[in-house]
Design a protein around this motif. Sequence first.
Motif, PDB file in Angstrom:
ATOM      1  N   ALA A 138       0.833  -1.205   0.000  1.00 25.14           N
ATOM      2  CA  ALA A 138       0.000   0.000   0.000  1.00 25.14           C
ATOM      3  C   ALA A 138       0.867   1.255   0.000  1.00 25.14           C
ATOM      4  CB  ALA A 138      -0.926  -0.010   1.221  1.00 25.14           C
ATOM      5  N   MET A 139       1.959   1.241   0.757  1.00 22.61           N
ATOM      6  CA  MET A 139       2.861   2.388   0.763  1.00 22.61           C
ATOM      7  C   MET A 139       3.509   2.576  -0.605  1.00 22.61           C
ATOM      8  SD  MET A 139       4.596   1.816   4.512  1.00 22.61           S
ATOM      9  CE  MET A 139       5.956   2.943   4.216  1.00 22.61           C
ATOM     10  N   ALA A 140       3.941   1.470  -1.219  1.00 22.67           N
ATOM     11  CA  ALA A 140       4.597   1.560  -2.530  1.00 22.67           C
ATOM     12  C   ALA A 140       3.665   2.133  -3.586  1.00 22.67           C
ATOM     13  CB  ALA A 140       5.081   0.181  -2.953  1.00 22.67           C
ATOM     14  N   ALA A 141       2.368   1.922  -3.416  1.00 24.65           N
ATOM     15  CA  ALA A 141       1.387   2.426  -4.385  1.00 24.65           C
ATOM     16  C   ALA A 141       1.013   3.873  -4.127  1.00 24.65           C
ATOM     17  CB  ALA A 141       0.127   1.559  -4.347  1.00 24.65           C
ATOM     18  N   GLY A 142       1.617   4.480  -3.108  1.00 28.49           N
ATOM     19  CA  GLY A 142       1.197   5.817  -2.700  1.00 28.49           C
ATOM     20  C   GLY A 142       1.923   6.962  -3.362  1.00 28.49           C
ATOM     21  N   GLY A 143       2.794   6.704  -4.316  1.00 28.11           N
ATOM     22  CA  GLY A 143       3.407   7.803  -5.058  1.00 28.11           C
ATOM     23  C   GLY A 143       4.742   8.276  -4.527  1.00 28.11           C
ATOM     24  N   GLY A 144       5.439   7.458  -3.763  1.00 30.51           N
ATOM     25  CA  GLY A 144       6.790   7.822  -3.342  1.00 30.51           C
ATOM     26  C   GLY A 144       6.885   8.489  -1.990  1.00 30.51           C
ATOM     27  N   THR A 145       5.760   8.820  -1.377  1.00 33.06           N
ATOM     28  CA  THR A 145       5.756   9.386  -0.019  1.00 33.06           C
ATOM     29  C   THR A 145       4.734   8.626   0.818  1.00 33.06           C
ATOM     30  OG1 THR A 145       4.071  11.048  -0.539  1.00 33.06           O
ATOM     31  CG2 THR A 145       6.390  11.678  -0.854  1.00 33.06           C
ATOM     32  N   ALA A 146       4.884   8.714   2.110  1.00 34.11           N
ATOM     33  CA  ALA A 146       3.953   8.034   3.017  1.00 34.11           C
ATOM     34  C   ALA A 146       4.039   8.697   4.381  1.00 34.11           C
ATOM     35  CB  ALA A 146       4.283   6.545   3.126  1.00 34.11           C
ATOM     36  N   ASP A 147       3.014   8.467   5.166  1.00 40.48           N
ATOM     37  CA  ASP A 147       3.052   8.802   6.598  1.00 40.48           C
ATOM     38  C   ASP A 147       3.270   7.481   7.317  1.00 40.48           C
ATOM     39  OD1 ASP A 147       2.602   9.331   9.268  1.00 40.48           O
ATOM     40  OD2 ASP A 147       0.921  10.685   8.910  1.00 40.48           O
ATOM     41  N   LEU A 148       4.468   7.266   7.791  1.00 40.72           N
ATOM     42  CA  LEU A 148       4.830   5.969   8.339  1.00 40.72           C
ATOM     43  C   LEU A 148       3.999   5.615   9.560  1.00 40.72           C
ATOM     44  CD1 LEU A 148       6.944   3.952   7.315  1.00 40.72           C
ATOM     45  CD2 LEU A 148       8.441   4.695   9.168  1.00 40.72           C
ATOM     46  N   TRP A 149       3.533   6.619  10.295  1.00 44.40           N
ATOM     47  CA  TRP A 149       2.709   6.362  11.478  1.00 44.40           C
ATOM     48  C   TRP A 149       1.359   5.780  11.071  1.00 44.40           C
ATOM     49  CZ3 TRP A 149       2.561   5.646  16.527  1.00 44.40           C
ATOM     50  CH2 TRP A 149       1.371   5.841  17.217  1.00 44.40           C
ATOM     51  N   HIS A 150       0.659   6.477  10.187  1.00 42.16           N
ATOM     52  CA  HIS A 150      -0.697   6.064   9.827  1.00 42.16           C
ATOM     53  C   HIS A 150      -0.708   4.916   8.823  1.00 42.16           C
ATOM     54  CE1 HIS A 150      -3.053   9.093  11.969  1.00 42.16           C
ATOM     55  NE2 HIS A 150      -2.091   9.947  11.701  1.00 42.16           N
ATOM     56  N   ASP A 151       0.283   4.870   7.937  1.00 39.66           N
ATOM     57  CA  ASP A 151       0.259   3.876   6.861  1.00 39.66           C
ATOM     58  C   ASP A 151       0.917   2.560   7.247  1.00 39.66           C
ATOM     59  OD1 ASP A 151      -0.938   5.836   5.315  1.00 39.66           O
ATOM     60  OD2 ASP A 151       0.933   6.470   4.378  1.00 39.66           O
ATOM     61  N   PHE A 152       1.738   2.554   8.277  1.00 42.83           N
ATOM     62  CA  PHE A 152       2.523   1.369   8.610  1.00 42.83           C
ATOM     63  C   PHE A 152       2.458   1.029  10.096  1.00 42.83           C
ATOM     64  CE2 PHE A 152       6.653  -0.748   9.455  1.00 42.83           C
ATOM     65  CZ  PHE A 152       6.577  -1.782   8.532  1.00 42.83           C
ATOM     66  N   ALA A 153       2.829   1.976  10.941  1.00 38.90           N
ATOM     67  CA  ALA A 153       3.004   1.675  12.368  1.00 38.90           C
ATOM     68  C   ALA A 153       1.693   1.337  13.069  1.00 38.90           C
ATOM     69  CB  ALA A 153       3.699   2.843  13.076  1.00 38.90           C
ATOM     70  N   LEU A 154       0.623   2.076  12.797  1.00 37.47           N
ATOM     71  CA  LEU A 154      -0.657   1.818  13.463  1.00 37.47           C
ATOM     72  C   LEU A 154      -1.380   0.572  12.936  1.00 37.47           C
ATOM     73  CD1 LEU A 154      -2.501   5.192  14.189  1.00 37.47           C
ATOM     74  CD2 LEU A 154      -1.993   3.372  15.801  1.00 37.47           C
ATOM     75  N   PRO A 155      -1.481   0.380  11.623  1.00 37.68           N
ATOM     76  CA  PRO A 155      -2.265  -0.766  11.145  1.00 37.68           C
ATOM     77  C   PRO A 155      -1.692  -2.120  11.534  1.00 37.68           C
ATOM     78  CG  PRO A 155      -1.941   0.851   9.392  1.00 37.68           C
ATOM     79  CD  PRO A 155      -1.055   1.262  10.517  1.00 37.68           C
ATOM     80  N   ILE A 156      -0.377  -2.247  11.625  1.00 38.51           N
ATOM     81  CA  ILE A 156       0.205  -3.565  11.888  1.00 38.51           C
ATOM     82  C   ILE A 156      -0.239  -4.120  13.236  1.00 38.51           C
ATOM     83  CG2 ILE A 156       2.375  -4.802  12.311  1.00 38.51           C
ATOM     84  CD1 ILE A 156       3.587  -3.093  10.039  1.00 38.51           C
TER      85      ILE A 156
END
Length: 416
Positions: free
Chosen positions: A146-164
């Motif tokens: 999902a992060m890779a599909a986001g256009g080269g930027t991400a919010d690591l907190w909302h996109d990765f750290a919280l969902p896991i």
Amino acid sequence: MTSMVSAVRSQVVGLVARRFSLSMLPDKILWPLHREGLDPVPRMAEFRANRPVARMPLPFGMRAWLVTGYEPVRQVLGSVDGYSNDFGKFAGRVGISVGQDPGGLGFADPPVHTRLRKVLTPEFTMRRLARLQPRIDAIVADRLDAMAAGGGTADLWHDFALPIPALTICELLGVPYADRDHFQKLSTARFDLAEGGGAALGAIGDALSYFRALVDEQRRNPGDGLLGSLIRAHGDEIDDRELTGLADGVLTGGLETSASMLALGALVLMTHPQMADQMRNGEGVDQIVEELLRYLTVVQVAFPRVAVKDVRVDGVEIRAGDVVMCSLSGADRDDLIGPDPHRIDPSRTPNRSHLAFGYGMHRCIGAELARMELRTAYPALVRRFPKMAPAVPPAELTFRRASIVFGLDTLPVTLD
């Protein structure tokens, strides 16, 4: 009945929140929760060196103590009969009338705590948790996609750290797949203070209502998750209120803490390329994870304890009825940990002596699950995005200023 329980519990939490609103307390009380970047404030080292057991000026006429030294913290947390974690005793010290405590292991004393922990412990062994590893692998891979599909930027907190951790807790508890989007929203909303404390309290009440309904369903048709397993093994020996409290405790203890570790640990790896390379190559992953846990110690203070008798800690007399607060972040920077404890060093030996998960009978029961998440997520992240970097200078990141669980609420990164 469910709505009544939720209302009572929300009133209790709301009353405590109003009486102990961190924003209303002065810095002379809150300073143990402050940091300079990722480090405890210098004052912590001064207290640890000169007054490892020190009086703290708390309101409501309380006699309170802050314990910052490694050995004194272990002494307090390791005591089996000197202190009480019972929520009612703590609330009584400040004149709060509590109709029902928040439940869970953290605010329970023996024999209730002993019985509930004995029930839960088999569910958190490495052998039992191993069944979750394929799902954790899949959750991490999905978030990276999902992060890779986001256009080269991400919010690591909302996109990765919280969902896991949120989705891992779904798997652990046995939340039906169709409910998982709803559950994840409930999970994250309770820690979102952007709409004010009332919204977060409402989210807590919603989560409790959901858990009570889930317990009712699991009573009728026990599944393969934690709640179903407990019901099959113990039946009516553990009642619905206790099961609801335990489920909420798993969410409270395992979500924000793991999410903060994932985000802050990733930040450390981005600023320590040699360590990131080791992680990427699978070298010393366990040692790096343990050192990140010690170095960050995101749970800054243990649950407050009330002395039930006169005790002496590091030569200081603490009277029965006094409140004792142990600084885990302070203790984990003690020289007893090893040389230069303010430097992150995965080769530090021994490495598992940190107090990031607490100590004694209230040590975090989900420690091994948290380790599984970190050991899976960190290597996968740095392999997938080897050039990932903060999108803003580290000095511009906004860390929580006075939070029991240290962290940040956004971590913008560039991936390429």
